[in-house]
Design an enzyme around this catalytic site. Structure first.
Site, PDB file in Angstrom:
ATOM      1  N   ASP A 162       0.880  -1.148   0.000  1.00  0.00           N
ATOM      2  CA  ASP A 162       0.000   0.000   0.000  1.00  0.00           C
ATOM      3  C   ASP A 162       0.935   1.219   0.000  1.00  0.00           C
ATOM      4  OD1 ASP A 162      -2.328   1.623   0.463  1.00  0.00           O
ATOM      5  OD2 ASP A 162      -1.667   1.794   2.544  1.00  0.00           O
ATOM      6  N   LEU A 163       0.427   2.359  -0.362  1.00  0.00           N
ATOM      7  CA  LEU A 163       1.293   3.542  -0.447  1.00  0.00           C
ATOM      8  C   LEU A 163       1.129   4.460   0.773  1.00  0.00           C
ATOM      9  CD1 LEU A 163       3.167   5.512  -1.982  1.00  0.00           C
ATOM     10  CD2 LEU A 163       1.160   6.308  -3.229  1.00  0.00           C
ATOM     11  N   ASP A 164      -0.058   5.061   0.861  1.00  0.00           N
ATOM     12  CA  ASP A 164      -0.303   6.057   1.911  1.00  0.00           C
ATOM     13  C   ASP A 164      -0.237   5.412   3.298  1.00  0.00           C
ATOM     14  OD1 ASP A 164      -0.889   8.196   0.071  1.00  0.00           O
ATOM     15  OD2 ASP A 164      -2.805   7.227  -0.327  1.00  0.00           O
ATOM     16  N   THR A 190       1.703  10.115   3.956  1.00  0.00           N
ATOM     17  CA  THR A 190       0.693  10.954   3.321  1.00  0.00           C
ATOM     18  C   THR A 190      -0.635  10.845   4.059  1.00  0.00           C
ATOM     19  OG1 THR A 190       0.544   9.136   1.785  1.00  0.00           O
ATOM     20  CG2 THR A 190       1.562  11.150   0.964  1.00  0.00           C
ATOM     21  N   LYS A 236      -8.811   5.385   6.397  1.00  0.00           N
ATOM     22  CA  LYS A 236      -7.547   4.910   5.810  1.00  0.00           C
ATOM     23  C   LYS A 236      -7.799   3.785   4.818  1.00  0.00           C
ATOM     24  CE  LYS A 236      -4.324   6.296   9.384  1.00  0.00           C
ATOM     25  NZ  LYS A 236      -3.411   5.844  10.442  1.00  0.00           N
ATOM     26  N   SER A 239      -2.523   0.447  -4.392  1.00  0.00           N
ATOM     27  CA  SER A 239      -3.016   1.626  -3.675  1.00  0.00           C
ATOM     28  C   SER A 239      -4.388   2.050  -4.178  1.00  0.00           C
ATOM     29  CB  SER A 239      -2.034   2.784  -3.875  1.00  0.00           C
ATOM     30  OG  SER A 239      -2.596   4.002  -3.430  1.00  0.00           O
ATOM     31  N   ALA A 240      -5.206   2.580  -3.271  1.00  0.00           N
ATOM     32  CA  ALA A 240      -6.522   3.096  -3.645  1.00  0.00           C
ATOM     33  C   ALA A 240      -6.415   4.497  -4.247  1.00  0.00           C
ATOM     34  CB  ALA A 240      -7.417   3.150  -2.412  1.00  0.00           C
ATOM     35  N   LYS A 242     -10.891  -1.200  -1.745  1.00  0.00           N
ATOM     36  CA  LYS A 242     -10.653  -1.966  -0.523  1.00  0.00           C
ATOM     37  C   LYS A 242     -11.835  -1.711   0.419  1.00  0.00           C
ATOM     38  CE  LYS A 242      -5.715  -0.956  -0.988  1.00  0.00           C
ATOM     39  NZ  LYS A 242      -4.565  -0.215  -0.470  1.00  0.00           N
ATOM     40  N   GLU A 269       0.232  -3.179   4.721  1.00  0.00           N
ATOM     41  CA  GLU A 269      -0.913  -2.268   4.814  1.00  0.00           C
ATOM     42  C   GLU A 269      -0.972  -1.557   6.161  1.00  0.00           C
ATOM     43  OE1 GLU A 269      -3.577  -0.836   3.870  1.00  0.00           O
ATOM     44  OE2 GLU A 269      -3.849  -1.540   1.822  1.00  0.00           O
ATOM     45  N   ASP A 270      -1.432  -0.318   6.154  1.00  0.00           N
ATOM     46  CA  ASP A 270      -1.630   0.386   7.432  1.00  0.00           C
ATOM     47  C   ASP A 270      -3.110   0.526   7.768  1.00  0.00           C
ATOM     48  OD1 ASP A 270      -2.189   2.260   5.365  1.00  0.00           O
ATOM     49  OD2 ASP A 270      -1.942   3.896   6.809  1.00  0.00           O
TER      50      ASP A 270
HETATM   51  C1  BG6 Z   1      -5.727   5.591   0.134  1.00  0.00           C
HETATM   52  C2  BG6 Z   1      -5.742   6.445   1.373  1.00  0.00           C
HETATM   53  O1  BG6 Z   1      -4.432   5.131  -0.103  1.00  0.00           O
HETATM   54  O2  BG6 Z   1      -6.158   6.330  -1.004  1.00  0.00           O
HETATM   55  C3  BG6 Z   1      -7.106   7.069   1.570  1.00  0.00           C
HETATM   56  O3  BG6 Z   1      -5.412   5.659   2.494  1.00  0.00           O
HETATM   57  C4  BG6 Z   1      -7.523   7.814   0.312  1.00  0.00           C
HETATM   58  O4  BG6 Z   1      -7.032   7.949   2.668  1.00  0.00           O
HETATM   59  C5  BG6 Z   1      -7.471   6.881  -0.895  1.00  0.00           C
HETATM   60  O5  BG6 Z   1      -8.842   8.330   0.457  1.00  0.00           O
HETATM   61  C6  BG6 Z   1      -7.814   7.590  -2.203  1.00  0.00           C
HETATM   62  O6  BG6 Z   1      -6.822   8.528  -2.463  1.00  0.00           O
HETATM   63  P1  BG6 Z   1      -6.931   9.712  -3.534  1.00  0.00           P
HETATM   64  O7  BG6 Z   1      -5.532  10.272  -3.543  1.00  0.00           O
HETATM   65  O8  BG6 Z   1      -7.305   9.085  -4.831  1.00  0.00           O
HETATM   66  O9  BG6 Z   1      -7.953  10.660  -3.030  1.00  0.00           O
HETATM   67 MG    MG Z   2      -2.689   3.191   3.575  1.00  0.00          MG
END
Ligand code: BG6
Ligand code: MG
Length: 217
Positions: free
Chosen positions: A12-14, A20, A48, A119-120, A150, A174-175
């Site tokens: 996962d990224l964020d 972030t 998250k 990542s989402a 997710k 994942e966090d």
């Molecule tokens: C996830 C984050 O990685 O991405 C969420 O944990 C975020 O907080 C989601 O809402 C979507 O991200 P973005 O950048 O497309 O708004």
């Molecule tokens: Mg995350």
């Protein structure tokens, strides 16, 4: 290209590679304040890993404002939040990568374990560029490529499929609770990054990705 015996680490990224998550929180908090309510760090746990629009729905729910706005209004709010968020991440620097990430990537390369992003976020490519880590990834799956967010396993299954690696040979880092659920549903190993109290779904919780090295030996 890989074969089904290969192994893959899906990140996962964020909140896993870079903090972030704090910028997402600040941007949502700002919107909540404009709407006249407080948004706490504890409430933020539920957002998250969750897609942008779904996050907005949850946020409005916390403020007791569900069903108050039209689709168009909600899209406007999500766009506003994203603008604020992008302003913050535009200035991300390589040094903001979490400690141990680059060491862990190098270790995985040495071990011939593939590296994937799951990542989402629709902002993932920008963040990877800012952090100068795009080149490490054998495949990148982000929020622009999935139809089910997710805790649906789609994002991780897609990453495994891109690399032709079977799901049971994938380890997800994942966090978020939503992300760990997604990993479990995909039949993958689910490693939580952060505080064990917030991540009961995880097979194991560690503080940073490189703490997983002993488990790969
Ligand atoms: C996830 C984050 O990685 O991405 C969420 O944990 C975020 O907080 C989601 O809402 C979507 O991200 P973005 O950048 O497309 O708004
Ligand atoms: Mg995350």
């Amino acid at each position: 290209m890989g074969n089904m015996q290969d192994k893959c680490a899906i990140f996962d990224l964020d909140g896993v590679l870079v903090d972030t998550a704090k910028y997402h929180y600040l941007a949502w908090k700002n919107l909540a304040e404009e709407l006249g309510f407080e948004f706490t760090l504890q409430q933020n746990e539920a957002l998250k890993g969750v897609s942008r629009m779904r996050s907005l729905e949850l946020l409005l729910g916390f403020g007791g404002l569900s069903d108050r706005f039209s689709q168009e209004e909600k899209e406007g709010m999500a766009e506003k939040k994203n603008k604020l968020y992008v302003e913050k991440i535009m200035h991300l620097e390589k040094k903001e990568l979490f400690a141990g990430v680059l060491d862990f990537f190098e270790y995985l390369k040495k071990k011939d374990i593939k590296i994937a992003l799951g990542s989402a976020s629709k902002n993932a490519p920008l963040i990877l560029e800012r952090l100068e880590i795009t080149g490490y990834f054998d495949t990148i799956v982000d929020g622009t490529q999935v139809s089910k967010a997710k805790p649906d396993p789609e994002v991780f299954v897609r990453a495994a499929r891109n690399l032709k690696i079977s799901c049971e040979n994938c380890i997800v880092f994942e966090d978020s609770e939503a992300g760990l659920q997604a990993a479990k549903k995909a039949g993958m190993k689910a490693i939580g990054i952060g505080n064990a109290d917030n991540l009961p779904m995880a097979d194991l919780v560690i503080g940073s990705v490189d703490q997983y090295i002993p488990y790969l030996r």
